[in-house]
Scaffold this motif. Sequence first.
Motif, short mmCIF file in Angstrom:
data_model
loop_
_atom_site.label_atom_id
_atom_site.label_comp_id
_atom_site.label_asym_id
_atom_site.label_seq_id
_atom_site.Cartn_x
_atom_site.Cartn_y
_atom_site.Cartn_z
N ALA A 1 0.83 -1.21 0.00
CA ALA A 1 0.00 0.00 0.00
C ALA A 1 0.86 1.25 0.00
CB ALA A 1 -0.93 -0.01 1.20
N ILE A 2 1.96 1.22 0.76
CA ILE A 2 2.87 2.37 0.79
C ILE A 2 3.60 2.51 -0.54
CG2 ILE A 2 4.94 3.31 1.88
CD1 ILE A 2 4.03 1.91 4.50
N GLY A 3 4.13 1.38 -1.04
CA GLY A 3 4.83 1.42 -2.32
C GLY A 3 3.94 1.87 -3.45
N GLN B 1 14.29 -0.53 4.02
CA GLN B 1 14.54 -0.81 2.60
C GLN B 1 13.51 -0.10 1.73
OE1 GLN B 1 15.39 -5.09 1.70
NE2 GLN B 1 15.27 -5.33 3.92
N LEU B 2 12.24 -0.17 2.16
CA LEU B 2 11.16 0.47 1.39
C LEU B 2 11.35 1.99 1.34
CD1 LEU B 2 8.44 0.29 -0.09
CD2 LEU B 2 7.31 0.37 2.15
N VAL B 3 11.67 2.60 2.47
CA VAL B 3 11.86 4.06 2.52
C VAL B 3 13.00 4.48 1.59
CG1 VAL B 3 12.57 5.97 4.00
CG2 VAL B 3 10.87 4.33 4.82
N ALA B 4 14.10 3.72 1.59
CA ALA B 4 15.22 4.04 0.70
C ALA B 4 14.80 3.96 -0.76
CB ALA B 4 16.39 3.10 0.98
N LYS B 5 14.01 2.94 -1.10
CA LYS B 5 13.52 2.78 -2.47
C LYS B 5 12.61 3.96 -2.86
CE LYS B 5 13.39 -2.31 -2.11
NZ LYS B 5 14.25 -2.80 -3.19
N PRO C 1 8.02 0.56 -8.58
CA PRO C 1 8.00 -0.60 -9.50
C PRO C 1 7.71 -1.91 -8.77
CG PRO C 1 9.91 0.81 -9.92
CD PRO C 1 9.27 1.33 -8.66
N ASP C 2 7.05 -2.81 -9.47
CA ASP C 2 6.64 -4.09 -8.86
C ASP C 2 7.83 -4.90 -8.37
OD1 ASP C 2 3.99 -3.55 -9.31
OD2 ASP C 2 3.86 -4.69 -11.18
N TYR C 3 8.97 -4.83 -9.08
CA TYR C 3 10.11 -5.65 -8.68
C TYR C 3 10.67 -5.21 -7.32
CZ TYR C 3 12.86 -1.80 -10.77
OH TYR C 3 13.37 -0.57 -11.09
N ASP C 4 10.50 -3.92 -6.98
CA ASP C 4 10.95 -3.47 -5.67
C ASP C 4 10.12 -4.10 -4.56
OD1 ASP C 4 13.14 -1.87 -6.29
OD2 ASP C 4 11.91 -0.12 -6.72
N LEU C 5 8.83 -4.21 -4.79
CA LEU C 5 7.94 -4.81 -3.79
C LEU C 5 8.09 -6.32 -3.76
CD1 LEU C 5 4.79 -2.60 -4.47
CD2 LEU C 5 6.40 -2.40 -2.58
N ALA C 6 8.38 -6.92 -4.90
CA ALA C 6 8.59 -8.37 -4.95
C ALA C 6 9.78 -8.77 -4.09
CB ALA C 6 8.79 -8.81 -6.39
N ASP C 7 10.79 -7.92 -4.05
CA ASP C 7 11.97 -8.17 -3.21
C ASP C 7 11.57 -8.26 -1.73
OD1 ASP C 7 14.64 -8.29 -2.27
OD2 ASP C 7 14.67 -6.12 -2.03
N LEU C 8 10.69 -7.36 -1.29
CA LEU C 8 10.22 -7.39 0.11
C LEU C 8 9.37 -8.63 0.35
CD1 LEU C 8 9.22 -3.64 0.66
CD2 LEU C 8 11.43 -4.73 1.04
#
Length: 451
Positions: free
Chosen positions: A78-80, A125-129, A86-93
């Motif tokens: 929801a934050i991302g 990690q999410l905040v940095a992205k 991008p989806d790949y950033d969330l897939a990593d999490l």
Amino acid sequence: MKVTKFGGSSLADGQQLKRVFDIIRDDPERKVVVVSAPGKRFKDDTKVTDLLLSYARATIEDTDATDIIEAIKHRYHAIGNYFDLPDYDLADLDEQIDHLSTKHYRSFDYLYAAFAAHGEYLNAQLVAKVFTHLGVSARFIDPKEIGLLVDDNARQATFDTKSYDTIAELDLSTSERLIVPGFFGYTKSGDMATFSRGGSDITGAIMARGLRADLYENFTDVSAIYAVNPNIIDKPAAIEQMTYDEMRELSYAGFAVFHDEAIIPAIQGGIRINIKNTNDPEVPGTFIVPPTEVQQSRPVTGIANSNRFAALYLHRYLLNKEVGFTLRILEILKRHQISYEHMPSGIDDLTIIFDKTLLTQEKIDGMLADIASEIKPDTLKWLPSYGIIMVVGEGMRNRIGALTEIVSPLKEHHISLQMVNQGASEISIMLGIQPDLSDLAVKAIYENIFK
């Protein structure tokens, strides 16, 4: 250079994170950002850390955790998605969340610690992205990278001060913002271990001291620290400035704005602290400073209360004449691995006050049995619920009549005290009271002193 920490309410959703981004972007001195896990978005919401602890329990019990895992992923997604990440950033999490239940942990305590720590670990990690995606260069810093070491107490870890040397080597010469997860460090064996709940404040203070920051900013959801709990007094006085010791005394006794252990690195490094509001960052907030910087000391800075205590009352004639009596009590506590908070005494009486959140019924029963058999008191009582009020202020040092100002309004409200104790620092007076009368007593004291 500033170290800036944001609490869970400041990072609960995309809208809040946008405010955080604006605060960091607008001040290049805010080089290091310490983040908590996403907190509650509304009153009945569940914090991400609590979802992760439910996931941990399901893993231990080998029960289906599908719904819990999806709820955790949803919070980060929801934050991302708010920032079109991008989806790949969330897939990593997502992959890291799934992998949590497949790792090997050396004990259930370390499993719980690792799951809980991932609230901050993933959020950093999410905040940095997000920051990088929005045009502000940012890099996630794993506490392992900077050697943030703690002892082997998995869920109540203590920081290893030798780590300050490695933290000091962190490169701050670029415009890059460094995003550090709060709340945990690593043992020498490489296991994640968490500080006590709310321990992201501790991480922020450690980073501020290690990097010799000019200021440690702690952003939360209030515009200042107030002289008393706003749930007890409507619109209480805001504290513009207070000393380290005042904050530590008040945090210990119930002020939840700042973790009491986080004061220690700041004291040791002489780092000024500024409590500010993420939703109103232009308000000056409250500064926590060394005693030499306080411009004016009023008689009382703040009043805090907490009902998280329990007490043991012991009566035995002539106990003051018995050499080694207190030592025998302390040996029993040590045997059962019990720490105590306070021990006021008289010539025939002794009261020991405990933080009941650190006790189990098994420890209580064992301690009482040993005291009864070895000490043989005339009277032994266990008080399972005990309230404490702390009245704190640098201005109380050597102030004539300070105690009268505090206790006289209680008499008018027919409130009796179970204990009165002034600390050796002379800046605090502690009152023991029936828990159900605690709020009424605080209100009476506040109105007498502040109004």
